[in-house]
Design a protein around this motif. Structure first.
Motif, short mmCIF file in Angstrom:
data_model
loop_
_atom_site.label_atom_id
_atom_site.label_comp_id
_atom_site.label_asym_id
_atom_site.label_seq_id
_atom_site.Cartn_x
_atom_site.Cartn_y
_atom_site.Cartn_z
N VAL A 110 0.93 -1.04 0.06
CA VAL A 110 -0.09 0.12 -0.04
C VAL A 110 0.91 1.19 -0.05
O VAL A 110 1.91 1.36 0.77
N ALA A 111 0.65 2.12 -1.02
CA ALA A 111 1.54 3.28 -1.07
C ALA A 111 0.61 4.65 -1.56
O ALA A 111 -0.58 4.29 -1.47
N TRP A 112 1.15 5.66 -1.70
CA TRP A 112 0.33 6.83 -2.02
C TRP A 112 0.73 7.37 -3.54
O TRP A 112 2.02 7.30 -3.70
N MET A 113 -0.18 8.18 -3.95
CA MET A 113 0.18 8.57 -5.34
C MET A 113 -0.42 9.97 -5.26
O MET A 113 -1.75 10.16 -4.39
N ASN A 114 0.20 11.06 -5.55
CA ASN A 114 -0.53 12.38 -5.80
C ASN A 114 -0.75 12.61 -7.44
O ASN A 114 -0.61 11.51 -8.28
N ARG A 115 -1.14 13.51 -7.84
CA ARG A 115 -1.61 13.78 -9.36
C ARG A 115 -0.69 13.38 -10.22
O ARG A 115 -0.63 12.50 -11.05
N ASP A 116 0.60 13.94 -9.89
CA ASP A 116 1.70 13.58 -10.91
C ASP A 116 2.05 12.29 -10.90
O ASP A 116 2.41 11.55 -12.13
N ALA A 117 1.99 11.48 -9.70
CA ALA A 117 2.33 10.04 -9.84
C ALA A 117 1.51 9.41 -10.38
O ALA A 117 1.73 8.42 -11.18
N LEU A 118 0.05 9.63 -10.54
CA LEU A 118 -1.00 8.80 -11.03
C LEU A 118 -0.76 8.92 -12.60
O LEU A 118 -0.48 8.10 -13.31
N LYS A 119 -0.51 10.49 -12.86
CA LYS A 119 -0.47 10.55 -14.21
C LYS A 119 0.78 9.84 -14.91
O LYS A 119 0.68 9.13 -16.05
N GLN A 120 2.02 9.99 -14.20
CA GLN A 120 3.10 9.19 -14.49
C GLN A 120 2.89 7.77 -14.75
O GLN A 120 3.54 6.95 -15.57
N SER A 121 2.14 7.26 -13.53
CA SER A 121 2.10 5.74 -13.54
C SER A 121 1.23 5.40 -15.03
O SER A 121 1.45 4.43 -15.66
N VAL A 122 0.23 6.22 -15.25
CA VAL A 122 -0.73 5.68 -16.43
C VAL A 122 0.07 6.00 -17.62
O VAL A 122 0.20 5.15 -18.73
N GLU A 123 1.12 7.03 -17.84
CA GLU A 123 1.69 7.36 -19.03
C GLU A 123 2.79 6.39 -19.24
O GLU A 123 2.99 5.91 -20.45
N THR A 124 3.70 5.81 -18.27
CA THR A 124 4.62 4.94 -18.33
C THR A 124 4.09 3.52 -18.24
O THR A 124 4.96 2.61 -18.74
N GLY A 125 3.03 3.30 -17.78
CA GLY A 125 2.65 2.02 -17.22
C GLY A 125 3.26 1.13 -16.44
O GLY A 125 3.24 0.01 -15.94
N GLU A 126 4.01 2.16 -15.39
CA GLU A 126 4.66 1.52 -14.36
C GLU A 126 4.44 2.46 -13.25
O GLU A 126 4.20 3.47 -13.14
N ALA A 127 4.20 1.75 -12.03
CA ALA A 127 3.76 2.51 -10.67
C ALA A 127 4.99 3.33 -10.21
O ALA A 127 6.04 3.19 -10.25
N VAL A 128 4.16 4.52 -10.03
CA VAL A 128 4.97 5.70 -9.55
C VAL A 128 4.33 6.31 -8.55
O VAL A 128 2.97 6.54 -8.51
N TYR A 129 5.01 6.29 -7.49
CA TYR A 129 4.24 6.61 -6.09
C TYR A 129 4.81 7.87 -5.58
O TYR A 129 5.74 8.51 -6.04
N TRP A 130 4.00 8.43 -4.63
CA TRP A 130 4.76 9.80 -3.87
C TRP A 130 5.12 9.39 -2.61
O TRP A 130 4.57 8.57 -1.52
N SER A 131 6.50 9.51 -2.31
CA SER A 131 7.03 9.04 -1.09
C SER A 131 6.91 10.02 -0.11
O SER A 131 7.41 11.32 -0.22
N ARG A 132 6.12 9.63 0.83
CA ARG A 132 5.84 10.80 1.98
C ARG A 132 7.05 10.79 3.07
O ARG A 132 7.18 12.14 3.55
N SER A 133 7.64 9.80 3.03
CA SER A 133 9.13 10.24 4.01
C SER A 133 10.17 11.22 3.26
O SER A 133 10.55 12.00 3.58
N ARG A 134 10.26 10.66 1.86
CA ARG A 134 11.37 11.58 1.01
C ARG A 134 10.65 12.77 0.21
O ARG A 134 11.31 13.49 -0.03
N LYS A 135 9.54 12.89 0.35
CA LYS A 135 8.78 14.08 -0.21
C LYS A 135 9.19 14.24 -1.56
O LYS A 135 9.46 15.17 -1.91
N ARG A 136 9.07 13.36 -2.25
CA ARG A 136 9.36 13.11 -4.01
C ARG A 136 8.69 12.08 -4.41
O ARG A 136 8.24 11.22 -4.10
N LEU A 137 8.49 12.22 -5.77
CA LEU A 137 7.87 10.96 -6.71
C LEU A 137 9.10 10.10 -6.53
O LEU A 137 10.32 10.20 -6.53
N TRP A 138 8.46 8.78 -6.60
CA TRP A 138 9.15 7.73 -6.25
C TRP A 138 8.93 6.51 -7.36
O TRP A 138 7.65 5.99 -7.21
#
Lengths: 127, 127
Positions: free
Chosen positions: A30-58
């Motif tokens: 279970v992880a978290w996505m912000n708008r950019d993460a979901l957008k990039q996930s759909v565009e690339t076909g691979e999961a991109v999350y928002w890292s709450r600890s590192r405060k950056r796309l992951w």
């Protein structure tokens, strides 16, 4: 992209994302996505999350190589969670070197580790 | 109960809880638990959540009868999510009368409803 506007991002701009192995049906992470993460996930076909600890796309697997290829993406009724069917590259989703993050089970009032480490994290994350 | 202390409740005192059908392996719902909800879930063997909208404990199925009997409870690696294997009474987890809350699938940039309503909610929630 219109589908992004239908997600009522929470006060932190996030939504919970459950990744399930498309083959075994095991819930991996279970992880978290912000708008950019979901957008990039759909565009690339691979999961991109928002890292709450590192405060950056992951991009999942960016260090380990354990990428999650997206097979299917679903949204729940009140749109506060995503369900992602994935092909888990390497068969390891957890940073501890286990198949899944849910390796602890409640038994007689205690969280007991039930799942084996498949690969030493020191060998996964060597830089 | 000691296992409750090992959950690092978030700033709202909550943890995300993923319910998965123990038989079909389908992910049914994502909801939230606070300390009392998890304690009561374990004590009663049935899922009790914290309703963020109603701001009160919510015994799943209290109105609908669609109780979730707990088969197994798991905690993830960073302890910010629970995975609950359940026996979904009535075969309906969603308040829309569907098997699961994840009835919308992303297809060509749109969320498309793919799952049928199994029972009219008006017949489920009559008071």
């Amino acid at each position: 992209m219109n589908f992004l506007d239908e997600v009522p991002w929470d006060q932190h701009g996030l939504i919970a994302a459950v990744a399930q192995d498309a083959t075994t049906a095991r819930v991996l992470t279970v992880a978290w996505m912000n708008r950019d993460a979901l957008k990039q996930s759909v565009e690339t076909g691979e999961a991109v999350y928002w890292s709450r600890s590192r405060k950056r796309l992951w991009r999942k697997g960016e260090e380990s190589g354990h990428v999650q290829r997206i097979v299917e993406l679903r949204l729940d009724c009140d749109a506060d969670a995503l369900l992602i069917q994935v092909e888990q590259v390497g068969g390891i989703a957890c940073h501890t070197g286990r198949e899944r993050c849910f390796f602890r089970k409640l038994e007689d009032g205690r969280w007991v580790t039930t799942d084996p480490v498949l690969k030493d994290p020191a060998l996964i994350y060597r830089k």
